[in-house]
Design an enzyme around this catalytic site. Sequence first.
Site, PDB file in Angstrom:
ATOM      1  N   GLY A 188       0.892  -1.076   0.093  1.00  0.00           N
ATOM      2  CA  GLY A 188       0.025  -0.143  -0.191  1.00  0.00           C
ATOM      3  C   GLY A 188       0.995   1.393  -0.145  1.00  0.00           C
ATOM      4  O   GLY A 188       1.833   1.269   0.835  1.00  0.00           O
ATOM      5  N   GLY A 223      -0.517   4.700   0.324  1.00  0.00           N
ATOM      6  CA  GLY A 223      -1.123   5.854   0.527  1.00  0.00           C
ATOM      7  C   GLY A 223      -0.245   6.690   1.591  1.00  0.00           C
ATOM      8  O   GLY A 223       0.834   6.584   1.465  1.00  0.00           O
ATOM      9  N   HIS A 237     -20.757   8.752   6.630  1.00  0.00           N
ATOM     10  CA  HIS A 237     -20.484  10.237   6.464  1.00  0.00           C
ATOM     11  C   HIS A 237     -21.900  10.734   6.097  1.00  0.00           C
ATOM     12  O   HIS A 237     -22.662  10.494   5.201  1.00  0.00           O
ATOM     13  CB  HIS A 237     -19.547  10.552   5.622  1.00  0.00           C
ATOM     14  CG  HIS A 237     -18.746  12.089   5.607  1.00  0.00           C
ATOM     15  ND1 HIS A 237     -19.928  13.121   5.299  1.00  0.00           N
ATOM     16  CD2 HIS A 237     -17.786  12.504   6.162  1.00  0.00           C
ATOM     17  CE1 HIS A 237     -19.085  14.198   5.496  1.00  0.00           C
ATOM     18  NE2 HIS A 237     -17.764  14.013   5.789  1.00  0.00           N
ATOM     19  N   ARG A 272     -20.754  13.568  12.787  1.00  0.00           N
ATOM     20  CA  ARG A 272     -21.174  12.717  11.821  1.00  0.00           C
ATOM     21  C   ARG A 272     -22.286  11.841  12.036  1.00  0.00           C
ATOM     22  O   ARG A 272     -23.172  11.554  11.302  1.00  0.00           O
ATOM     23  CB  ARG A 272     -20.102  12.321  11.188  1.00  0.00           C
ATOM     24  CG  ARG A 272     -18.983  13.204  10.454  1.00  0.00           C
ATOM     25  CD  ARG A 272     -17.913  12.842  10.045  1.00  0.00           C
ATOM     26  NE  ARG A 272     -17.058  13.667   9.478  1.00  0.00           N
ATOM     27  CZ  ARG A 272     -15.819  13.480   8.951  1.00  0.00           C
ATOM     28  NH1 ARG A 272     -15.189  12.380   8.927  1.00  0.00           N
ATOM     29  NH2 ARG A 272     -15.256  14.464   8.185  1.00  0.00           N
ATOM     30  N   HIS A 290     -17.857   5.776   4.749  1.00  0.00           N
ATOM     31  CA  HIS A 290     -16.818   6.554   4.582  1.00  0.00           C
ATOM     32  C   HIS A 290     -15.250   6.244   5.144  1.00  0.00           C
ATOM     33  O   HIS A 290     -14.243   6.387   4.365  1.00  0.00           O
ATOM     34  CB  HIS A 290     -16.932   7.874   5.234  1.00  0.00           C
ATOM     35  CG  HIS A 290     -15.983   9.016   4.954  1.00  0.00           C
ATOM     36  ND1 HIS A 290     -15.645   9.310   3.587  1.00  0.00           N
ATOM     37  CD2 HIS A 290     -15.561   9.805   5.921  1.00  0.00           C
ATOM     38  CE1 HIS A 290     -14.935  10.279   3.958  1.00  0.00           C
ATOM     39  NE2 HIS A 290     -14.686  10.718   5.201  1.00  0.00           N
ATOM     40  N   GLU A 308      -5.206   3.726   7.973  1.00  0.00           N
ATOM     41  CA  GLU A 308      -6.459   3.030   8.124  1.00  0.00           C
ATOM     42  C   GLU A 308      -6.541   1.516   8.392  1.00  0.00           C
ATOM     43  O   GLU A 308      -7.495   0.866   9.046  1.00  0.00           O
ATOM     44  CB  GLU A 308      -7.478   3.627   7.136  1.00  0.00           C
ATOM     45  CG  GLU A 308      -8.844   3.182   7.395  1.00  0.00           C
ATOM     46  CD  GLU A 308      -9.610   3.527   6.157  1.00  0.00           C
ATOM     47  OE1 GLU A 308      -9.138   4.464   5.238  1.00  0.00           O
ATOM     48  OE2 GLU A 308     -10.793   3.389   6.147  1.00  0.00           O
ATOM     49  N   LEU A 365      -5.743  11.794   8.177  1.00  0.00           N
ATOM     50  CA  LEU A 365      -4.437  12.012   7.447  1.00  0.00           C
ATOM     51  C   LEU A 365      -3.473  12.103   8.342  1.00  0.00           C
ATOM     52  O   LEU A 365      -2.310  11.967   8.258  1.00  0.00           O
ATOM     53  CB  LEU A 365      -4.506  13.395   6.610  1.00  0.00           C
ATOM     54  CG  LEU A 365      -5.633  13.768   5.595  1.00  0.00           C
ATOM     55  CD1 LEU A 365      -5.686  15.088   4.926  1.00  0.00           C
ATOM     56  CD2 LEU A 365      -5.640  12.362   4.584  1.00  0.00           C
TER      57      LEU A 365
END
Lengths: 666, 280, 247
Positions: free
Chosen positions: A40, A42, A266, A337, A429, A453, A469
């Site tokens: 991964g 990201g 979300h 949320r 989400h 995550e 983030l």
Amino acid sequence: MALDSKIPNGPISDKWTDYKDHINLVNPANKRNIDVIIVGTGLAGGSAAATLAELGYNVKAFCFQDSPRRAHSIAAQGGINAAKNYQGDGDSTFRLFYDTVKGGDYRAREANVHRLAEVSANIIDQCVAQGVPLAREYGGLLDNRSFGGTLVSRTFYAKGQTGQQLLLGAYSAMNRQIGRGKIQMYNRHEMLDLVVVNGKARGIIARNLVTGELERHSAHAVVIASGGYGNVFFLSTNAMGSNATAAWKVHKKGAFFANPCYTQIHPTCIPVSGDHQSKLTLMSESLRNDGRIWVPAKLEDAQAIREGRLKPTQLAEEDRDYYLERRYPSFGNLVPRDVASRAAKERCDAGYGVNKTGEAVYLDFASAIMRYGKEQARIKGFDDSDAALVKKLGTEVIENKYGNLFQMYEKIVDENPYQTPMMIYPAVHYTMGGVWVDYNLMTTIEGCYAIGEANFSDHGANRLGASALMQGLADGYFVLPYTIGDYLAKDIRTGKIPTDLPEFEEAENNVRTQLERFINNKGTHTVDHFHRRLGKIMWDKVGMARNAQGLNEAINEIAALREEFYRDVKVPGTMDSFNQELEKAMRVADFLELGELFAKDALHRNESCGGHFREEYQTEEGEAQRDDENFAYVAAWEYKGKPSEAVLHKEQLVFDNVKLVQRSYK
Amino acid sequence: MAKSALLKSSLGKKYWMALTGLFLCLFLVGHLLGNLQLLSGSKDAALHFNQYALFMTSNPAVKILSYLTYFSILFHAVDGIVLTVQNRKARPKGYVKNNPSANTIWASRNMAVLGTLILVFIVTHMVNFWAKMHFDEKMPLQTVTINAGGTDMEFYLTTNGDYLPKSRVDQNVIEIKNRTEFYDAAAGVKINEGYKDLYKITVAFFKNPDYGLIASILYALAMVVLGFHLYHGFGSAFQSMGVNSPKHSPFIRNFGKAFSIVVPLLFAIIPLYIHFILKV
Amino acid sequence: MNLKLKIWRQKDAKDAGRMVDYNISDVSPDMSFLEMLDVLNEDLNNKGEDPVAFDHDCREGICGMCSLHINGEPHGPDRGITTCQLHMRKFKDGDTIYIEPFRAKAFPVIKDLVVNRSAFDRIQQAGGFISVNTSGNTQDANAIPIQKHNADLAFDAATCIGCGACVASCKNASAMLFVSAKVSQFALLPQGRIEATERVLNMVKKMDEEGFGNCTNTGACEVECPKGISLENIARMNREYLFASLK
């Protein structure tokens, strides 16, 4: 096996510093002899790959996309939190820590969250040094905005593309190391199994998605940074390719999977438009600052709107139900949320939904337009009783603030949101649950790490906006590089791990068998057919509100669907070629197991907390009711051959620094 | 690295393309100003034009500029060909369906074709006039006819403003040497110098009963081609040289568009004027 | 609505490839273009034919994975969007739609509509970064104030998603817009100035080596760029490169 979270001793603010002072280090010459696999690319994987390569390790990075720059971190819009206190509004490491634990509904591990808050400021320094163009004020200094669930402005941003800019920063750091030969990049590769040798993670089996070839890759440690599992719902804001396979394969090889039922829904996404829908699009949370959410107050009006006989703008003020303002007078449209999402579902379930499918509510900017318009008219000395002028001026203000989002909405829905209210509906989400890790971010398999995550660690039962983030980059840039060194210090004499060990052979054969099974299956339905059905079960019974009966049904239905899938799925093409259907089949197979464990976890957690809402456990007003006495633990599941046989391990959560209270937004 | 980058890199080639192109734009302006004298209509038009032609072929500074122009034309053409060949190679397989007019203007996509046509024109044009001016031994010298006492007399015009009666040359009293120099035949001494009559050649060319009409039209068409080439090329050159900012670009773009229309238009008027309007 | 599709089919890199006709019915105008292809693929799959391979991931216009040359334009006829954001309401009942892969020597076809854009990665690896290690001790983010105007321009350049539409639309298959976006982003920031000379020389060298064509300033890239990256970036790179070469 007892879970040891390996949290260092001492006061919370000293734990990380003390820890770093006492870990084992690997000398630079030895780092050259150590290989690390990262799956991964990201924010978490990319930043980890770059940093470990800078340190001198040989990194092999894998992503299924055609370039590491495409990882789904890129889609994050709002921003990244950091306790910089540039605004002088009283922010501090402790406040960020406190907000995160509270926002997570007291289901996160204190020590991890505090470390996250500590390194948050370094992330901003690092990214700016890399040339990430974060938003600035006219004085040339960095700008901040505020986000839900906090009382300070600590969110750094780059317009609505913060995730993109941060990811490209990590990508550029990776590129530098790829150019130096310290990272070997494997694009269009998918990890399909973990290889464990003598109890230690020593490599992976990856499929080259272009040639179909199965490859063995060895290393002294394996890092899973493959993101969340939101796509178990079929429809989510995740990318089409986002999948749980790497995390799930690790789980099946012995890593515990923690809190799978914690999922963030979300509230402001564009509603589903029909059966053809392939994914959902998020509209930034910031819209709720100015939009008012409502549904018709009368059922017959709702029906007339659904049938197109009535337009929302024709509905009189007293015939509208601003249900968030009604239920939560003090927070109104700005409730967190999870609360906003559940309230929308409640209204739609009661028959007040406003689109064809009955699953949408209005987000209306008309009153904000008039409010801003009047203000502008007064500032500019115009007549503020001229409705047309006021509307024009107000529209300009809204356009300046949200223009790009309104444009995006119009492209997708083909309605002008300046003139008719937007329609929104909640969508899956982010997943707070994930592979269980200790303080070192190591899973229950030695040498196998999970970051970003993909792990469960920092957000508890609910994640605050702009924290994903932060966590991804904290893990990759500032945490893993220390903790993995401590482990690898023991491996300096191991030498290269050969890939002809029987463990590699066996893992490769297992993967091949599964691939062959799909190719040779003479089924009648496509992979998407099953994925859609799984998503429907998950959404209906394991979605925003859950109950024991529904969860029990879901468990049985998913198990049955899985059997049907293996019996009846149809995968065209061959194994040894570019075959997107085969890729999907492998991913959906894992979702079909994960979904069941997800429901099982939700069923066992007899409380409501954060993203997990059990209808049986709510206050009289319909709010989530936690059970701190019995459920203040991390549920870590051990794989035993079938999801239904998974064994629960509990990591008790100890709160020394934060007092547990009931969240209220009334 | 740096030196070879300026010659071999894609960007380096673009700089040369732009610089030579812009220099040729300057050349066009100079050339046009001279040619416009053909339109003046005054009785001294021929003299002025021939004086200009002499200046352009004899002045040392102009000489340097003209060599620079020859070089620019050649380099611009060769560089353009190299770029075009490379660009073709960058997409060996094209689209079955392409809709380039959705995102570009026609001229910008056809610079190579336009440039080739212009090159053909330049060669033709040089054969028609430049070569005659430079190499043609039979190039006539400018004469004027003056009516003196009822009889027309033909005189050579000289560079110092004198009039040499043509009859004296015909009678071999004066000899013409080196194409333009008048010598006293008896003494063998250079006494004066004449003008090559480019004006006459030009007018005769476009008035030619056989091909004058065709030539005029082709010349005008060539200017249309040049206009399209400039329409894209002028602004493009600035972009290639890195000049593009919200402050300057609108001016450059508009100036370039005006340039690409006005300059070729004025050039094109000349042959049409000579063919259709000018009375000899 | 009912549509006729003409799609480029190519089994693998070695196959010659050809256009194949498909008819598709009951297309909803609310579908995205890729959802329409999903429906076609489901149909092909049910009939036992090989589905059409195409790249896609985020389906919200930011990852840059989707491509497709649709009716002669990259990302189709709409502006400021990627293919995944193109909706079928842009087409009419009975339309014929041509769907081809992005074409460039530097983007070889892998299968059907899927191309290999790794050349972009290699250009970035040649210099698309600022050489700073992760230490946690870099100076404070506010230590160097940056003019908002420049920070905003750097951001605008940095929004490039690396989809390759610029190359696909350019008649020369030039990658100048892509390369210049990264060069510009760093050239506009004080952090990036330090390596500016080497960066632009190395990235352009790599760009040339990868076989992209030369820029002839047609401006197609700017029109087709889903993120509206400006030609000013190319001009800035031209300047940067000129000064770098003269050093």
